[in-house]
Design an enzyme around this catalytic site. Structure first.
Site, mmCIF file in Angstrom:
data_model
loop_
_atom_site.group_PDB
_atom_site.id
_atom_site.type_symbol
_atom_site.label_atom_id
_atom_site.label_comp_id
_atom_site.label_asym_id
_atom_site.label_seq_id
_atom_site.Cartn_x
_atom_site.Cartn_y
_atom_site.Cartn_z
ATOM 1 N N ARG A 39 1.201 -1.458 -0.060
ATOM 2 C CA ARG A 39 -0.119 0.032 0.078
ATOM 3 C C ARG A 39 0.930 1.456 -0.020
ATOM 4 N NH1 ARG A 39 -1.988 3.139 4.258
ATOM 5 N NH2 ARG A 39 -4.219 4.138 3.244
ATOM 6 N N SER A 111 -13.396 -3.154 0.960
ATOM 7 C CA SER A 111 -12.910 -2.879 1.654
ATOM 8 C C SER A 111 -15.074 -2.962 1.506
ATOM 9 C CB SER A 111 -12.721 -1.507 1.802
ATOM 10 O OG SER A 111 -11.961 -1.339 1.842
ATOM 11 N N LYS A 140 -3.727 6.100 8.250
ATOM 12 C CA LYS A 140 -5.129 6.364 7.371
ATOM 13 C C LYS A 140 -5.520 6.998 7.375
ATOM 14 C CE LYS A 140 -9.058 4.681 5.235
ATOM 15 N NZ LYS A 140 -8.304 4.903 3.297
#
Ligand SMILES: Nc1nc(C(F)(F)F)ncc1COP(=O)(O)OP(=O)(O)O
Ligand SMILES: [Mg+2]
Length: 211
Positions: A39, A111, A140
């Protein structure tokens, strides 16, 4: 995809650690990580050829230990690297679009935090859903408010049978709650990527959950 693959799902990009991400990943896998997501996102993230190069190097570490290598968001990069899978969120490309672009052998994760999102993911053929944030997270940058492990419990009560991994602020002290709520595994970034000893951190996390 086997549910056990989600047991300890490590997620990392170059900006989640001050160490060499290749070394952190190898240590995490030695400690028991069962799945890895690249990520590369947020402040300081690599882009373009550098992002691709690191992805290729991280993927070769995963291949050395037969750990699935999943790419977050960037479907084109997942295809280019011949990754094992791709993870997309509600604000990314819809899964049915993604599915038209990728080989059918690729793992797809989505998600989801509501029953509608989970049902939609099931309908569109997702292999697993990531539900969170379970707890407060600093990693995040655009995370929404924590939904808590009870969200997973509700999804299970409403007969969502898809493999589920919890995400967001998970660490040794709260990991079992996520499994008790009905998740097949836990996913996390900083509990491992920012640990002094990523191998030990992964091992303690793996030992902290029982199914
Ligand atoms: N990256 C993720 N991985 C998982 C996984 F299930 F794999 F643990 N679940 C949820 C997310 C969050 O995905 P998204 O909402 O698109 O945000 P971002 O792209 O910033 O990560
Ligand atoms: Mg995303």
């Amino acid at each position: 995809m086997k549910r056990e693959t989600l047991s300890l799902y490590f997620i990392m990009g170059s900006n989640n650690t001050s160490e060499d991400p290749l070394i952190v990943l190898e240590q995490a896998i030695m400690g028991g990580v069962t799945c890895f997501q690249y990520r590369e996102k947020g402040s300081g993230a690599l882009t373009g050829i550098e992002k691709e190069k690191l992805g290729r190097e991280l993927m070769s570490v995963c291949r050395k230990y037969q750990v699935p290598f999943i790419v977050n968001d960037d479907v084109d990069l997942a295809i280019k690297l011949k990754a094992d899978g791709v993870h997309t969120g509600q604000d990314d490309q819809p899964l049915e679009e993604v599915k038209k672009m990728i080989p059918s052998s690729m793992i797809t994760g989505v998600s989801a935090k509501t029953l509608d999102e989970a049902r939609e993911a099931e309908k569109q053929g997702a292999d697993y859903i990531g539900v969170g944030p379970m707890f407060a997270t600093k990693t995040k940058e655009d995370a929404e408010a924590p939904v808590g492990p009870s969200t997973i419990q509700q999804l299970r009560r409403q007969k969502i049978t898809l493999p589920i991994v919890g995400i967001g602020g998970i660490e040794v002290g709260n990991a079992q709650q996520v499994i008790d709520a009905g998740a097949d595994g836990i996913s996390l970034i900083s509990a491992i990527s920012q640990a002094k000893d990523p191998e030990q951190a992964a091992r303690l996390l793996r030992e902290s959950i029982s199914f």
